[in-house]
Design a protein around this motif. Sequence first.
Motif, PDB file in Angstrom:
ATOM      1  N   LEU A 293     -41.310 -49.195  10.076  1.00 32.06           N
ATOM      2  CA  LEU A 293     -39.887 -48.881   9.929  1.00 32.06           C
ATOM      3  C   LEU A 293     -39.026 -49.938  10.608  1.00 32.06           C
ATOM      4  N   ARG A 295     -39.405 -52.995  10.652  1.00 28.15           N
ATOM      5  CA  ARG A 295     -39.280 -54.203   9.838  1.00 28.15           C
ATOM      6  C   ARG A 295     -38.305 -54.040   8.666  1.00 28.15           C
ATOM      7  N   LEU A 296     -37.798 -52.820   8.452  1.00 28.91           N
ATOM      8  CA  LEU A 296     -36.907 -52.578   7.318  1.00 28.91           C
ATOM      9  C   LEU A 296     -35.454 -52.812   7.731  1.00 28.91           C
ATOM     10  N   VAL A 299     -32.308 -49.952   8.833  1.00 27.51           N
ATOM     11  CA  VAL A 299     -32.905 -48.688   9.263  1.00 27.51           C
ATOM     12  C   VAL A 299     -32.927 -48.626  10.787  1.00 27.51           C
ATOM     13  N   THR A 319     -30.911 -42.486  -0.518  1.00 25.35           N
ATOM     14  CA  THR A 319     -32.276 -42.827  -0.124  1.00 25.35           C
ATOM     15  C   THR A 319     -33.220 -41.646  -0.319  1.00 25.35           C
ATOM     16  N   LEU A 358     -43.446 -45.527   3.281  1.00 26.31           N
ATOM     17  CA  LEU A 358     -42.743 -46.762   3.613  1.00 26.31           C
ATOM     18  C   LEU A 358     -42.336 -47.525   2.344  1.00 26.31           C
ATOM     19  N   ALA A 359     -43.231 -47.562   1.366  1.00 29.14           N
ATOM     20  CA  ALA A 359     -42.914 -48.261   0.106  1.00 29.14           C
ATOM     21  C   ALA A 359     -41.774 -47.557  -0.616  1.00 29.14           C
ATOM     22  N   GLU A 362     -38.510 -48.262   1.336  1.00 29.30           N
ATOM     23  CA  GLU A 362     -38.005 -49.637   1.129  1.00 29.30           C
ATOM     24  C   GLU A 362     -37.394 -49.789  -0.257  1.00 29.30           C
ATOM     25  N   LEU A 365     -33.724 -47.914  -0.387  1.00 26.49           N
ATOM     26  CA  LEU A 365     -32.604 -48.251   0.503  1.00 26.49           C
ATOM     27  C   LEU A 365     -31.449 -48.881  -0.278  1.00 26.49           C
TER      28      LEU A 365
END
Length: 365
Positions: A293, A295-296, A299, A319, A358-359, A362, A365
């Motif tokens: 998370l 790395r997004l 967020v 989202t 996570l996919a 991402e 978003l």
Amino acid sequence: MTAPAPESARPSLERIRDDVRSMHGYAVQDARGFVKLDAMENPYGLPPALQAELGARLGALALNRYPGERGADLRRALAAHARMPEGFELVLGNGSDELISLLAIACDLPGATVLAPVPGFVMYAMSAKLQGLKFVGVPLTADFELDEAAMLAAIAREKPAIVYLAYPNNPTANLWDDAVIERIVEAQGAQGGLVVIDEAYQPFAARSYIDRLAKHGHVLLMRTLSKFGLAGIRLGYLMGPAALVAEIDKVRPPYNVSVLNCECALFALEHADVFEAQARQIREERERLMMGLGRLPGVKTWPSDANMILLRVPDAAKTFEGMKAHGVLVKNVSKMHELLANCLRLTVGTADENARMLAALEASL
């Protein structure tokens, strides 16, 4: 053309309380066909050998009889598992929800108030209001910490019968400062009220209140087997000084916990190492998920001591719907409280479920 129903066949709502008619019931999302990460459930089931062993035990129960001494066996097993202090006792509930309702019934003196930080578990307020008690919510800070001054002022002003402190909190997932908690506990005790420490997410937390419980005669500790890994059996328990628990136990319905619930819980405690290994795996997955998370872009997350993570995104509704379109169901908490604007709550799942989540996040978003 369908004929109108006769007057006698139409539902009569006149005897239903106005406040009940105007309220919203507890909503459960339809999770069929989704990766279900909206309700803080343990994603791991029992190994097949243990499933067969438990099935044989449940099949041998005398379902034609009311629950008997198995409840006492379970109370003793839970007391040992939780390291309950000497001179304390516990009462069983059909999940923590029933225990919260029993507390509202037992403390329903004229003008009684229930107080809790908000945002928090919705059943604190719902059970209080349904029992006719006043509920006072004290907002957390912008970083979801306890507002000590506001809490102490509210205790002095309202003199609440019960103060709920979730440790860690739902939906924010954080543990609050122990020194602040202790000052709130002392202030509530000084004015004669009860404190309920709700440790629903204890299997995933770095700390517990259990070692401080014996210091106080007005503090109750509540736990559940839902997050332990048995959400389907609905079993919670409340620990406290024996004399205090005896009074709360008086308002408990007879046979509120079935023999099936008891036997499942006893079986789980006999195999606690299996569930502890699952909790350890969930904690490890939580750390990997937090890194992903982080790395997004766009967020924001907060520290978690539970099996959930709270995050803020630019547009929670967009989202949330995007993740649903990708087959992943999480919880949109953005409308629960103004402090939760554009926040989603994610349950920590298996490695595969977390990767899919996570996919989907991402992409949405």
